[in-house]
Design an enzyme around this catalytic site. Structure first.
Site, PDB file in Angstrom:
ATOM      1  N   LYS A   5      23.984  44.145  -8.939  1.00  0.00           N
ATOM      2  CA  LYS A   5      24.888  43.042  -9.281  1.00  0.00           C
ATOM      3  C   LYS A   5      25.945  42.878  -8.188  1.00  0.00           C
ATOM      4  CE  LYS A   5      28.280  42.010 -12.833  1.00  0.00           C
ATOM      5  NZ  LYS A   5      28.720  42.342 -14.194  1.00  0.00           N
ATOM      6  N   HIS A  12       8.022  69.564 -30.782  1.00  0.00           N
ATOM      7  CA  HIS A  12       7.707  70.905 -30.270  1.00  0.00           C
ATOM      8  C   HIS A  12       8.773  71.369 -29.292  1.00  0.00           C
ATOM      9  CE1 HIS A  12       3.772  70.963 -32.212  1.00  0.00           C
ATOM     10  NE2 HIS A  12       3.868  69.650 -32.056  1.00  0.00           N
ATOM     11  N   GLY A  41      26.062  45.137 -16.337  1.00  0.00           N
ATOM     12  CA  GLY A  41      24.875  45.825 -15.811  1.00  0.00           C
ATOM     13  C   GLY A  41      23.965  46.348 -16.913  1.00  0.00           C
ATOM     14  N   ARG A  42      24.549  46.971 -17.930  1.00  0.00           N
ATOM     15  CA  ARG A  42      23.728  47.572 -18.992  1.00  0.00           C
ATOM     16  C   ARG A  42      23.229  46.543 -19.987  1.00  0.00           C
ATOM     17  NH1 ARG A  42      28.912  49.102 -18.868  1.00  0.00           N
ATOM     18  NH2 ARG A  42      30.281  48.708 -20.624  1.00  0.00           N
ATOM     19  N   LYS A  49      32.953  58.444  -7.998  1.00  0.00           N
ATOM     20  CA  LYS A  49      32.487  57.719  -6.809  1.00  0.00           C
ATOM     21  C   LYS A  49      33.494  57.865  -5.677  1.00  0.00           C
ATOM     22  CE  LYS A  49      30.016  53.969  -9.189  1.00  0.00           C
ATOM     23  NZ  LYS A  49      29.916  52.522  -9.374  1.00  0.00           N
TER      24      LYS A  49
HETATM   25  O1  F6P Z   1      27.694  53.215 -12.596  1.00  0.00           O
HETATM   26  C1  F6P Z   1      28.370  52.095 -12.977  1.00  0.00           C
HETATM   27  C2  F6P Z   1      27.643  50.824 -12.766  1.00  0.00           C
HETATM   28  O2  F6P Z   1      28.591  49.864 -12.453  1.00  0.00           O
HETATM   29  C3  F6P Z   1      26.807  50.394 -13.966  1.00  0.00           C
HETATM   30  O3  F6P Z   1      27.561  49.819 -14.963  1.00  0.00           O
HETATM   31  C4  F6P Z   1      25.839  49.485 -13.326  1.00  0.00           C
HETATM   32  O4  F6P Z   1      24.764  49.227 -14.171  1.00  0.00           O
HETATM   33  C5  F6P Z   1      25.480  50.291 -12.105  1.00  0.00           C
HETATM   34  O5  F6P Z   1      26.694  50.878 -11.693  1.00  0.00           O
HETATM   35  C6  F6P Z   1      24.842  49.530 -10.984  1.00  0.00           C
HETATM   36  O6  F6P Z   1      25.668  48.532 -10.473  1.00  0.00           O
HETATM   37  P1  F6P Z   1      25.125  47.430  -9.493  1.00  0.00           P
HETATM   38  O7  F6P Z   1      24.104  46.615 -10.219  1.00  0.00           O
HETATM   39  O8  F6P Z   1      26.318  46.600  -9.110  1.00  0.00           O
HETATM   40  O9  F6P Z   1      24.529  48.115  -8.298  1.00  0.00           O
END
Ligand code: F6P
Length: 562
Positions: free
Chosen positions: A218, A396, A279-280, A516
């Site tokens: 994104k 299991h 993103g999610r 990060k």
């Molecule tokens: O790890 C955090 C995050 O921002 C997620 O919410 C997102 O899905 C992922 O990183 C990837 O982000 P991008 O699509 O901007 O690379």
């Protein structure tokens, strides 16, 4: 922050645990706490056909949850008091419900029909969504039928999705889930980890001339993704020799056109989406390009129809019959009133093997928050830990703890009435296991029954199953793209409702930032031999240990690397 959202925040400013509806639930939990699932079923012989519901082809049985009609009505009263109805309307209308990032969370627009008008700052977004879908459909068709070739004219055989988090977990989950519908002469792989092993293993046996990379990000700033995309670029160039090859072998899915262009990807091959898609919550946006290439545009649209069917049910159904709302409320009950800390997600479908991992991000990145919308420390627990494994494998492995451990672990069982791969009576055996597990967890086996089986007395306590362990069961007829869409939307909306009740922002993810930042500075220190390490003593020692060994033993002694 918009006035409307500020108003919503102010209206929910009373701490949750001080609300009358919360207190009523606490009193109810104290009074009702001693009632077991066996008691509930004894009191109502029709409970199993009463505490269930159906929507969008999905059947939900929540009769094995430790709730009765009073619990449900108290939970619904809590939802009403927390303004869940207004929040749902706000989400569907494009209000900026992601308050800390001042954005809408408009994933429902991704599956809205063209006839629906959803406006954002006076602009209708649904036609934009459909334009991207058309772009995806056009491109997917070309890859699937061989019109899109690599630089040397060879047909594309391999598609590698490079992305992480929502730009990976949704695509890989959906590909695995819908593999039955996929075009089998295409190989799909997913590279996410910055560990070079992920990239190397994904590419070791394939030909760059036949490989298409979809760089999914994104932001197009995510370090893992850009690092892997760069590795992919070099891997291609090492074989194809000409930078002009890049536009034939790379496409991007991103909301950042400038960064995509700077990477050398043809702007015509950027599939766009918008900052109002989290993103999610993005597997049904252009982030699903790999899914569409695998299963075709018609199947992808069928998946969108499944999402949409659940959206409409969620938007229009009274809370007592609203499946995402009921799932959310039962989750709040288990977490805040029964003390459960986790939820086990147990799909009895091999195709859904990545579904627990997908849900981990969806649920835990959404609701793993420690402060309320107003920034106050939460006085109650928020999002539980999601985890799981496809059945019967989990049986299991960790089911021992589910049945006889000291913790309460509510379970979500997911199953399908018809197999996509019938093989004698094997599917019946699989489903028999699903039903048996829910029954065993709920009703257990008492000491008398164990003795009646002839157990030696010393082993009786070891062989007793206490039961009274709650679960929900989700059934579909078949694992279709439509079913997958409905299933994902069920959890998406459930996460949102829980977030509204806890009064947290389910759409931000500030908690991923610190690690990060620290990794960036630590990386420089690993490579540059700066003597002056300014971390805590543990991190300093670990970095020194790594530095000494990172090139192998002989280099440390000044000799060549082995
Ligand atoms: O790890 C955090 C995050 O921002 C997620 O919410 C997102 O899905 C992922 O990183 C990837 O982000 P991008 O699509 O901007 O690379």
């Amino acid at each position: 922050m918009s006035g409307r959202i500020q108003e919503a925040i102010n209206s929910t400013a009373t701490p949750l645990e001080q609300r009358a509806q919360w207190q009523a639930l606490l009193a109810h939990a104290n009074e009702n706490g001693a009632r077991s699932l066996q008691d509930f079923f004894d009191a109502d012989p029709h409970r199993g056909s009463r505490l269930c519901g159906e929507a969008a082809g999905l059947y939900l049985d929540y009769s094995k949850q430790r709730v009765d009609a009073t619990t449900v009505s108290l939970l619904v009263a809590l939802a009403d008091a927390c303004g869940v109805d207004k929040a749902i309307a706000a989400m569907f209308s494009g209000a900026r419900i992601n308050t800390t990032e001042d954005r809408p969370a408009l994933h429902v627009a991704l599956r809205a029909p063209l006839t629906e008008r959803i406006e954002l700052d006076g602009h209708s977004v649904v036609p934009d969504v459909h334009a991207v879908l058309e772009h995806m459909a056009n491109f997917s068709a070309q890859v699937r039928d061989g019109r899109w070739t690599g630089f040397s004219g060879k047909r594309i055989r391999n598609i590698i999705n490079i992305g992480i988090g929502g730009s990976d977990l949704g695509p890989v989950m959906a590909y695995e889930a819908l593999r039955h519908y996929s075009q089998r002469d295409l190989t799909l792989r997913f590279v996410s980890n910055v560990d070079p092993t992920d990239f190397i293993e994904a590419t070791r046996d394939i030909d760059p001339a036949e490989t298409l990379f979809i760089v999914c990000s994104k932001t197009f700033t995510t370090e893992e993704t850009l690092t892997n995309a760069q590795a992919a670029r070099e891997w291609c160039l090492a074989s194809l020799k000409d930078p002009a090859a890049i536009p034939r072998h790379f496409v991007a899915v991103s909301a950042n056109p400038e960064a995509v262009g700077a990477f050398g990807i043809d702007p015509a091959n950027r599939f766009g989406f918008w900052d109002w898609v989290g993103g999610r919550y993005s597997m049904d946006s252009a982030i699903g390009l790999s899914t569409m290439i695998a299963i075709g545009a018609d199947n992808f649209r069928d998946m969108l129809a499944g999402f949409r069917a659940m959206d409409v049910h969620f938007r229009d159904t009274p809370f007592v019959r609203n499946l995402p709302v009921l799932m959310a409320l039962i989750g709040v009950w288990n977490t805040n009133f029964l003390g459960a800390e986790t939820v086990a997600v147990l799909p009895y479908a091999q195709y859904l093997k990545r579904f627990p991992a997908y849900l981990q991000q969806l649920m835990m990145e959404s609701n793993g928050k420690q402060v309320s919308l107003e920034g106050h420390r939460m006085g109650v627990q928020t999002g539980p830990i999601y985890w799981g494994e496809a059945g019967t494998n989990g049986q299991h492995s960790f089911y021992q703890l589910l049945h006889q451990g000291t913790r309460l672990v509510p379970c979500d069982f997911i199953g399908f009435c018809q197999s996509l791969n019938p093989l004698d009576k094997q599917h019946d055996l699989l489903m028999a296991n699903l039903f048996a597990q829910g029954e065993a967890l709920a009703f257990g086996k008492g000491a008398d029954a164990v003795r009646a089986e002839g157990s030696v007395e010393a082993l009786v306590p070891h062989r007793v199953f206490e039961g009274n362990r709650p679960s929900s069961t989700i059934l579909f007829d078949r694992l279709t793209p439509h079913a997958l869409g409905a299933l994902v939307a069920l959890y998406e909306h459930s996460a949102f409702v829980q977030g509204r009740i806890w009064n947290i922002d389910s759409f931000d993810q500030w908690g991923v930032k610190l690690g990060k930042q620290l990794a960036k500075s630590a990386q420089a220190e690993l490579l540059a031999e700066l003597p002056d390490l300014r971390h805590d003593s543990s991190t300093n020692t670990l970095i020194r240990h790594y530095r000494e060994r990172r090139l192998g033993e002989e280099t440390r002694d000044g000799k060549e690397r082995r």
